[in-house]
Enzyme design. Structure first.
Site, mmCIF file in Angstrom:
data_model
loop_
_atom_site.group_PDB
_atom_site.id
_atom_site.type_symbol
_atom_site.label_atom_id
_atom_site.label_comp_id
_atom_site.label_asym_id
_atom_site.label_seq_id
_atom_site.Cartn_x
_atom_site.Cartn_y
_atom_site.Cartn_z
ATOM 1 N N LYS A 72 -0.982 8.810 -1.937
ATOM 2 C CA LYS A 72 -0.165 7.631 -1.622
ATOM 3 C C LYS A 72 0.194 6.895 -2.909
ATOM 4 O O LYS A 72 -0.654 6.239 -3.507
ATOM 5 C CB LYS A 72 -0.978 6.713 -0.690
ATOM 6 N N ARG A 106 -7.935 -10.006 9.773
ATOM 7 C CA ARG A 106 -6.897 -11.032 9.909
ATOM 8 C C ARG A 106 -6.620 -11.363 11.366
ATOM 9 O O ARG A 106 -6.413 -12.499 11.727
ATOM 10 C CB ARG A 106 -5.591 -10.556 9.259
ATOM 11 N N SER A 166 -0.328 -6.917 1.666
ATOM 12 C CA SER A 166 0.286 -6.463 0.409
ATOM 13 C C SER A 166 1.666 -5.888 0.673
ATOM 14 O O SER A 166 2.596 -6.103 -0.109
ATOM 15 C CB SER A 166 -0.586 -5.395 -0.249
ATOM 16 N N HIS A 202 -6.862 -11.644 0.063
ATOM 17 C CA HIS A 202 -7.960 -10.880 -0.534
ATOM 18 C C HIS A 202 -8.862 -11.800 -1.369
ATOM 19 O O HIS A 202 -10.085 -11.719 -1.294
ATOM 20 C CB HIS A 202 -7.422 -9.783 -1.475
#
Ligand code: PNS
Length: 169
Positions: A41, A90, A128, A17
């Site tokens: 969440k 990515r 993450s 990030h």
């Protein structure tokens, strides 16, 4: 002034990030990191904690702001008077999900443009959630997240484990 919003969960921010933030600053005058407050969440860190962690790791970067937001990203963009979203890609596997989100945001507001930046190859495996798994099983997160927040992650994982143990007593 060209302002870009870099949205995400950032639970926690990774070196991948940070790499995107630094690269986006070469293209835009200001980058606003926008952390989604997602009531459905539950993350490891609260939205406020994530804001603090990102502020800590970007404190030496000029022209970075960190905020949290609720609701639609396009509404946040409007509030910030910009129409540009920055996203990191990515791998090909990210593409479908990101493509769908970019089209949806453009459908919600046809002014909105999503700009994709390629994550550096050295971080292409990083997420993450994988960082959290490594931390929970006491693996080394060195090089995965900024070193100045490694202590925060370890401390949080320790607290969560402690709470779990207390709960099962
Ligand atoms: O880091 P993430 O979890 O991939 O980030 C996802 C995020 C926060 C960018 C996305 O969930 C989002 O923009 N949520 C806000 C709600 C919204 O605007 N939804 C419509 C677009 S699909």
């Amino acid at each position: 002034m060209r302002i870009a919003v870099y949205p995400g969960s950032f639970d926690p921010i990774t070196n991948g990030h940070l790499d995107i933030i630094e690269r986006a600053l070469k293209v835009f005058d200001k980058v606003i990191v926008a952390i989604l407050i997602n009531p459905t969440k539950k993350g490891l860190f609260s939205a406020e904690e994530r804001v603090e962690l990102i502020k800590k790791v970007t404190k030496d970067l000029d022209n970075v702001e960190v905020e949290s937001f609720e609701g639609l990203l396009v509404d946040f963009l409007e509030k910030k008077e910009t129409n540009i979203i920055i996203k990191g890609l990515r791998a090909v596997s990210d593409f479908e999900y990101e493509f769908q989100m970019a089209l949806m945001n453009n459908k919600l507001n046809s002014n909105v443009e999503t700009v994709f930046m390629m994550t550096s190859a050295e971080y292409s495996f990083l997420s993450s959630s994988s960082v959290k798994q490594v931390a929970f099983f006491d693996g080394s997160v060195e090089g995965l997240i900024p070193s100045m927040i490694i202590g925060d992650l370890k401390e949080k994982v320790r607290k969560v484990k402690e709470a779990e143990q207390d709960g099962s007593k």
